[in-house]
Write a protein that holds these residues in place. Structure first.
Motif, short mmCIF file in Angstrom:
data_model
loop_
_atom_site.label_atom_id
_atom_site.label_comp_id
_atom_site.label_asym_id
_atom_site.label_seq_id
_atom_site.Cartn_x
_atom_site.Cartn_y
_atom_site.Cartn_z
N ASP A 115 -0.16 11.21 -2.74
CA ASP A 115 0.93 10.51 -3.17
C ASP A 115 1.76 9.73 -1.87
N GLY A 116 1.99 8.45 -1.94
CA GLY A 116 2.62 7.89 -0.99
C GLY A 116 2.79 6.33 -1.14
N ILE A 117 3.05 5.74 -0.14
CA ILE A 117 3.17 4.00 -0.16
C ILE A 117 1.88 3.37 0.36
N PRO A 118 1.25 2.40 -0.71
CA PRO A 118 -0.07 1.76 0.05
C PRO A 118 0.60 0.88 0.78
N VAL B 242 1.60 -5.28 9.63
CA VAL B 242 1.27 -4.21 8.44
C VAL B 242 1.87 -4.98 7.29
N ASN B 243 1.20 -4.76 6.25
CA ASN B 243 1.50 -5.24 5.08
C ASN B 243 1.94 -4.26 3.96
N GLU B 244 3.00 -4.31 3.17
CA GLU B 244 3.05 -3.49 1.93
C GLU B 244 2.31 -3.97 0.96
N GLN B 245 1.51 -2.92 -0.08
CA GLN B 245 0.68 -3.42 -1.00
C GLN B 245 1.46 -3.01 -2.28
N LEU B 246 1.29 -3.98 -3.15
CA LEU B 246 1.79 -3.83 -4.50
C LEU B 246 0.85 -3.34 -5.31
N ILE B 247 0.86 -1.86 -5.94
CA ILE B 247 -0.28 -1.54 -6.62
C ILE B 247 0.63 -0.81 -7.92
N GLY B 248 -0.27 -1.33 -9.12
CA GLY B 248 0.19 -0.98 -10.45
C GLY B 248 1.81 -1.13 -10.62
N THR B 249 2.27 -2.25 -10.05
CA THR B 249 3.78 -2.90 -10.29
C THR B 249 3.88 -2.95 -11.56
N SER B 250 5.00 -2.42 -12.28
CA SER B 250 5.09 -2.49 -13.75
C SER B 250 5.36 -3.89 -14.28
N TRP B 251 6.17 -4.60 -13.50
CA TRP B 251 6.39 -5.97 -13.84
C TRP B 251 5.40 -6.94 -13.85
N LEU B 252 4.18 -6.41 -13.35
CA LEU B 252 3.02 -7.42 -13.23
C LEU B 252 1.77 -7.08 -13.99
N THR B 253 1.69 -5.72 -14.29
CA THR B 253 0.60 -5.30 -15.12
C THR B 253 1.10 -3.77 -15.92
N SER C 5 -11.57 -11.66 10.63
CA SER C 5 -10.69 -11.28 9.81
C SER C 5 -10.89 -10.14 8.96
N ASN C 6 -10.38 -8.92 8.92
CA ASN C 6 -10.64 -7.76 8.34
C ASN C 6 -9.50 -6.95 8.09
N GLY C 7 -9.50 -6.04 7.29
CA GLY C 7 -8.35 -5.02 6.90
C GLY C 7 -8.74 -3.61 6.86
N VAL C 8 -7.51 -2.95 7.04
CA VAL C 8 -7.48 -1.43 6.70
C VAL C 8 -6.53 -0.88 5.73
N ASP C 9 -6.79 -0.41 4.70
CA ASP C 9 -5.95 0.22 3.68
C ASP C 9 -5.62 1.71 4.34
N PHE C 10 -4.15 1.88 4.01
CA PHE C 10 -3.49 3.08 4.06
C PHE C 10 -2.71 3.43 3.02
N ILE C 11 -2.47 4.94 2.88
CA ILE C 11 -1.36 5.49 1.90
C ILE C 11 -0.51 6.18 3.11
N ILE C 12 0.65 5.74 3.17
CA ILE C 12 1.72 6.32 4.18
C ILE C 12 2.44 7.36 3.42
N THR C 13 2.04 8.72 3.56
CA THR C 13 2.48 10.02 2.92
C THR C 13 3.58 10.76 4.01
N GLU C 14 4.30 11.62 3.42
CA GLU C 14 5.44 12.22 4.17
C GLU C 14 4.86 12.80 5.53
N LYS C 15 3.47 13.12 5.60
CA LYS C 15 3.19 13.63 6.80
C LYS C 15 2.42 12.65 7.86
N GLY C 16 2.63 11.37 7.18
CA GLY C 16 2.15 10.15 8.14
C GLY C 16 0.67 9.16 7.31
#
Length: 397
Positions: A186-189, A206-217, A254-265
């Motif tokens: 659980d965290g912020i994509p 660093v980019n915020e990811q919109l995942i499962g956003t209710s007003w879009l899908t 051009s490459n990218g790395v996806d993260f989840i930002i949790t309470e622990k990092g």
């Protein structure tokens, strides 16, 4: 370099970036969106039927489409899904990563083993038939698939029974039939956009990811776009992790790395060893042209500095920008009149008249920029409301 061909399921963002940089851009694409056609010097449509599995597309068929342009291409860029179809066997300069590296990076199970050996924080991952080794809740997904549309959260043993039934009914294409289970985090994509040569990597932003956003899908884990930049106290740590990973993997361009930002990092989720869906928001926020930067990286040049000042120190961003993807809630066929209404807004990935759009498929993308995240979101929501009203004029298929 003058003539560049991009091959992928959806190539609009790469083609239009190259067009803005002054190149003659060509595309082999599954959709051939209206705005792609405006940017490209030429395009050909992939016949994919109902499948988004590049393994079903033969190199011979792609070669025939390439020859149909009757153009001397200086380079070919593989888009998402086409990195490992054998393009390196063609007599062109392929501006993509080594397919052998891609095979390990693109397979989420193999990649989890790679990360575990190096002690990099990552969700515990097993093949589906080893699911008993993990505790609920779990995330179940294809090992080699992006976009999140097949991802499912499993909370208990009953959900697991339902999952097996759904997988059986879904009839996943061969390229997506390998299924993995991961501990649910659980965290912020978020993601980090990186430019790299063989011996240098620079994390742009660093980019915020919109995942499962209710007003879009309606799909809870579908990829819905990005906001750039993303303000987080972990930005520097994430950028360092991303740079180190990209260098160790030997990725270029051009490459990218996806993260989840949790309470622990931050926890690494996956590496996208190709142009990412964040291309639009990154270019709008930073003023960079990622196609031009990608080409230079393959020549061993990175012409930006990690020290370029950005928004509140988040690196290389001059303003906030976003792209969001609106998914369909029903079957529909685009008309010329409705398409022209949609073009009144700042949109991209615009369907051509006559394009069939199935339920839970992407319809269109919305772009916006502003002085902060809230301003970007407000503008995108306003456009999405207008677009939904316009789409109601379309008759169901």
């Amino acid at each position: 370099m003058k003539n560049i061909l991009v091959i992928g399921f959806s190539t609009r963002n790469i083609v239009c970036s190259g067009s803005r940089a002054g190149y003659n851009m060509y595309s082999i694409d599954a959709f051939c969106d209206y705005d792609l056609q405006q940017c490209a010097k030429g395009f050909a449509k992939l016949d994919i039927g109902e499948s988004f599995d590049a393994s079903r597309i033969s190199l011979a068929d792609v070669s025939d489409l390439i020859e149909s342009f009757d153009v001397k291409f200086d380079a070919i860029i593989p888009g998402s899904g086409f990195e490992m179809i054998g393009l390196e066997r063609l007599p062109f300069w392929i501006l993509g990563n080594d397919p052998r590296i891609m095979a390990e990076v693109s397979d989420k199970h193999l990649f989890s083993i790679f990360l575990k050996k190096r002690g990099i924080a990552h969700p515990e991952t097993v093949l589906l038939d080893e699911i008993g080794a993990l505790e609920f809740p779990l995330m179940v997904k294809p090992a080699c698939s992006g976009g999140g549309i097949f991802n499912m959260k499993v909370n208990n043993s009953h959900d697991l029974i339902v999952l097996y039934s759904r997988l059986k009914e879904a009839g996943l294409p061969p390229g997506k039939s390998k299924i993995i289970a991961q501990e649910f985090v659980d965290g912020i994509p978020a993601s980090v956009s990186v430019l790299s040569t063989r011996d240098r990597a620079v994390a742009i932003v660093v980019n915020e990811q919109l995942i499962g956003t209710s007003w879009l899908t309606e799909m809870p884990f579908a990829y819905c776009g990005n906001i750039t930049p993303f303000e987080t106290p972990y930005a520097s740590e994430m950028k360092q992790i991303a740079e180190n990973l990209i260098l160790e993997l030997g990725l270029v361009g051009s490459n990218g790395v996806d993260f989840i930002i949790t309470e622990k990092g931050p926890i690494v989720i996956e590496v996208n060893a190709r142009f990412q869906g964040s291309l639009d928001s990154v270019e709008m926020a930073t003023g960079l042209n990622l196609l031009e930067s990608h080409l230079k990286a393959f020549e061993g040049i990175i012409d930006i500095s990690a020290e370029i000042p950005g928004v509140k120190g988040n690196g290389n961003a001059n303003k906030y920008a976003g792209r969001c993807i609106l998914y369909s809630d029903r079957k529909m066929v685009m008309t010329e009149a409705v398409r022209d209404m949609l073009l009144e807004r700042n949109v991209c990935d615009v369907p051509v008249a006559g394009q069939f759009i199935g339920p839970n498929e992407p319809v269109i993308s919305v772009l916006n920029s502003g002085n902060d995240r809230d301003e970007v979101i407000r503008g995108m929501k306003d456009s999405v409301t207008f677009i939904r009203e316009s789409l109601n004029l379309l008759n169901p298929e």
